[in-house]
Design an enzyme around this catalytic site. Structure first.
Site, PDB file in Angstrom:
ATOM      1  N   TYR A  90       0.828  -1.202   0.000  1.00  0.00           N
ATOM      2  CA  TYR A  90       0.000   0.000   0.000  1.00  0.00           C
ATOM      3  C   TYR A  90       0.858   1.245   0.000  1.00  0.00           C
ATOM      4  O   TYR A  90       2.075   1.179   0.163  1.00  0.00           O
ATOM      5  CB  TYR A  90      -0.970  -0.012   1.185  1.00  0.00           C
TER       6      TYR A  90
ATOM      7  N   LYS B  57       6.346  -1.660   2.104  1.00  0.00           N
ATOM      8  CA  LYS B  57       5.113  -1.126   2.691  1.00  0.00           C
ATOM      9  C   LYS B  57       4.002  -2.151   2.482  1.00  0.00           C
ATOM     10  O   LYS B  57       3.092  -1.989   1.653  1.00  0.00           O
ATOM     11  CB  LYS B  57       4.775   0.246   2.079  1.00  0.00           C
TER      12      LYS B  57
ATOM     13  N   GLU C 270      12.202   2.400  14.254  1.00  0.00           N
ATOM     14  CA  GLU C 270      11.220   3.426  13.876  1.00  0.00           C
ATOM     15  C   GLU C 270      10.035   3.313  14.814  1.00  0.00           C
ATOM     16  O   GLU C 270      10.060   2.556  15.782  1.00  0.00           O
ATOM     17  CB  GLU C 270      10.801   3.236  12.412  1.00  0.00           C
TER      18      GLU C 270
ATOM     19  N   LEU D  41      10.824   1.502   7.316  1.00  0.00           N
ATOM     20  CA  LEU D  41      10.204   1.965   6.078  1.00  0.00           C
ATOM     21  C   LEU D  41      10.909   3.251   5.673  1.00  0.00           C
ATOM     22  O   LEU D  41      11.083   4.147   6.514  1.00  0.00           O
ATOM     23  CB  LEU D  41       8.712   2.243   6.314  1.00  0.00           C
TER      24      LEU D  41
HETATM   25  N1  PDD Z   1       2.602   4.978   7.767  1.00  0.00           N
HETATM   26  N2  PDD Z   1       7.297   3.760   9.230  1.00  0.00           N
HETATM   27  C1  PDD Z   1       6.139   3.077   9.269  1.00  0.00           C
HETATM   28  C2  PDD Z   1       6.135   1.708   9.851  1.00  0.00           C
HETATM   29  C3  PDD Z   1       4.954   3.656   8.757  1.00  0.00           C
HETATM   30  O1  PDD Z   1       3.816   2.957   8.778  1.00  0.00           O
HETATM   31  C4  PDD Z   1       4.999   4.977   8.239  1.00  0.00           C
HETATM   32  C5  PDD Z   1       3.800   5.672   7.694  1.00  0.00           C
HETATM   33  C6  PDD Z   1       6.238   5.662   8.233  1.00  0.00           C
HETATM   34  C7  PDD Z   1       6.380   7.055   7.674  1.00  0.00           C
HETATM   35  O2  PDD Z   1       6.394   7.043   6.262  1.00  0.00           O
HETATM   36  P1  PDD Z   1       5.864   8.306   5.438  1.00  0.00           P
HETATM   37  O3  PDD Z   1       6.599   9.480   5.938  1.00  0.00           O
HETATM   38  O4  PDD Z   1       6.178   7.992   4.026  1.00  0.00           O
HETATM   39  O5  PDD Z   1       4.370   8.420   5.703  1.00  0.00           O
HETATM   40  C8  PDD Z   1       7.360   5.011   8.728  1.00  0.00           C
HETATM   41  C9  PDD Z   1       1.414   5.447   7.100  1.00  0.00           C
HETATM   42  C10 PDD Z   1       1.099   6.897   7.291  1.00  0.00           C
HETATM   43  C11 PDD Z   1       0.268   4.506   7.427  1.00  0.00           C
HETATM   44  O6  PDD Z   1       0.534   3.325   7.501  1.00  0.00           O
HETATM   45  O7  PDD Z   1      -0.880   4.950   7.551  1.00  0.00           O
END
Ligand code: PDD
Length: 280
Positions: A34, A145, A177, A201
């Site tokens: 996703y 992701k 993270e 991620l």
């Molecule tokens: N999640 N690490 C993890 C495990 C995450 O699920 C997310 C973001 C991030 C930050 O990535 P980005 O800056 O590209 O949003 C880091 C999204 C927002 C979600 O799962 O809804």
């Protein structure tokens, strides 16, 4: 349930009419990936970077991208409303096979779903949030992701159960993270974040922040952060597309510095908001 228009496999339809088979591999196996892409005033933020990460996630699970970037833009644009800050959620699964079998099915079209939601900031986020630390129980492909998010969900829920907003994950003594965010810490005056690799991620917000820091001569480093070092940090932030940059003012019931969002966060948050505006 809000009955907004969503996109499913080539059609736009009301959310409550968007249906998939119970044999969809996303449902049966969590076999899919996703993206979450913010949109400010109808402009998708760092769209090409999100598509590149989607491409990498798809390649990692050996699924081909069903659309070109022009097609993605064409698909997603009708879902946006320029009057709101929003985010696109898009998901691709390995589709619906005839029977449940772990092995990949052949010649099965992917299931493609996308919807758009308003970004509703949690009240008080800019005052900072509380976090807990937890042993990172997830798998070895955290750079993908994947929709398979049980580990992340259980970590986040543990934080919520302890009246906290996020769980900061620790693997072999080093911070990886957050359950749904990347982590930054100001240590000895330097803005630090763990390096990219299979443990995290590669957050788009993370990249934007590093880029802003470098362009504004804010000392920063991508390096491993030991949990001991995190505990000495003068500032801790968690970052994501939907929540931007959130200061953590309490970790494991211990106050970070004076319990208020720190000076580096104040500067970076302003620069980040200015940068968002500059793209409109
Ligand atoms: N999640 N690490 C993890 C495990 C995450 O699920 C997310 C973001 C991030 C930050 O990535 P980005 O800056 O590209 O949003 C880091 C999204 C927002 C979600 O799962 O809804």
């Amino acid at each position: 349930m809000e009955n907004k228009t969503v996109y499913l496999n080539g059609q736009y339809l009301p959310l409550n009419e968007a249906k998939i088979s119970v044999l969809d591999r996303g449902f049966l196996f969590g076999d899919g990936v996703y993206e979450v892409i913010p949109s400010y005033s109808g402009h998708l933020f760092h769209f090409q970077d999100h598509l590149k990460r989607l491409e990498n996630s798809l390649a990692a699970i050996r699924l081909s991208n069903p659309h070109t970037s022009e097609q993605w833009l064409e698909i997603l644009t009708p879902l946006l409303d320029a009057n709101f800050d929003q985010y696109i959620y898009l998901q691709i699964t390995r589709g619906t096979a005839e029977k449940r079998d772990h092995a990949f099915p052949s010649n099965t079209p992917a299931t493609v779903f996308a919807m758009c939601s308003n970004i509703v900031p949690l009240p008080g986020l800019n005052a900072g949030v509380k976090a807990i630390s937890m042993d990172d129980s997830r798998w070895k492909l955290c750079n993908v992701k994947a929709i398979t998010l049980l580990g992340n969900i259980l970590h986040r829920q543990e934080a919520i159960d302890q009246d906290c907003t996020e769980a900061l994950l620790v693997k072999d003594g080093f911070v990886t993270e957050g359950a749904a965010s990347n982590v930054f810490a100001v240590i000895d005056g330097v803005l630090c974040t763990p390096p990219k690799g299979n443990d995290i991620l590669p957050g788009i917000t993370r990249d934007v922040i590093l880029d802003i820091a470098r362009r504004n001569n804010i000392p920063c480093r991508e390096e491993k952060i030991s949990f001991a070092a995190l505990q000495t940090a003068s500032e801790i932030w968690v970052t994501s597309s939907t929540r931007e940059i959130i200061p953590v003012v309490e970790l494991d019931s211990r106050i970070v510095s004076d319990g208020k969002p720190g000076p580096v966060w104040q500067i970076m948050n302003q620069l980040f908001q200015d940068y968002k505006q500059s793209l409109l």
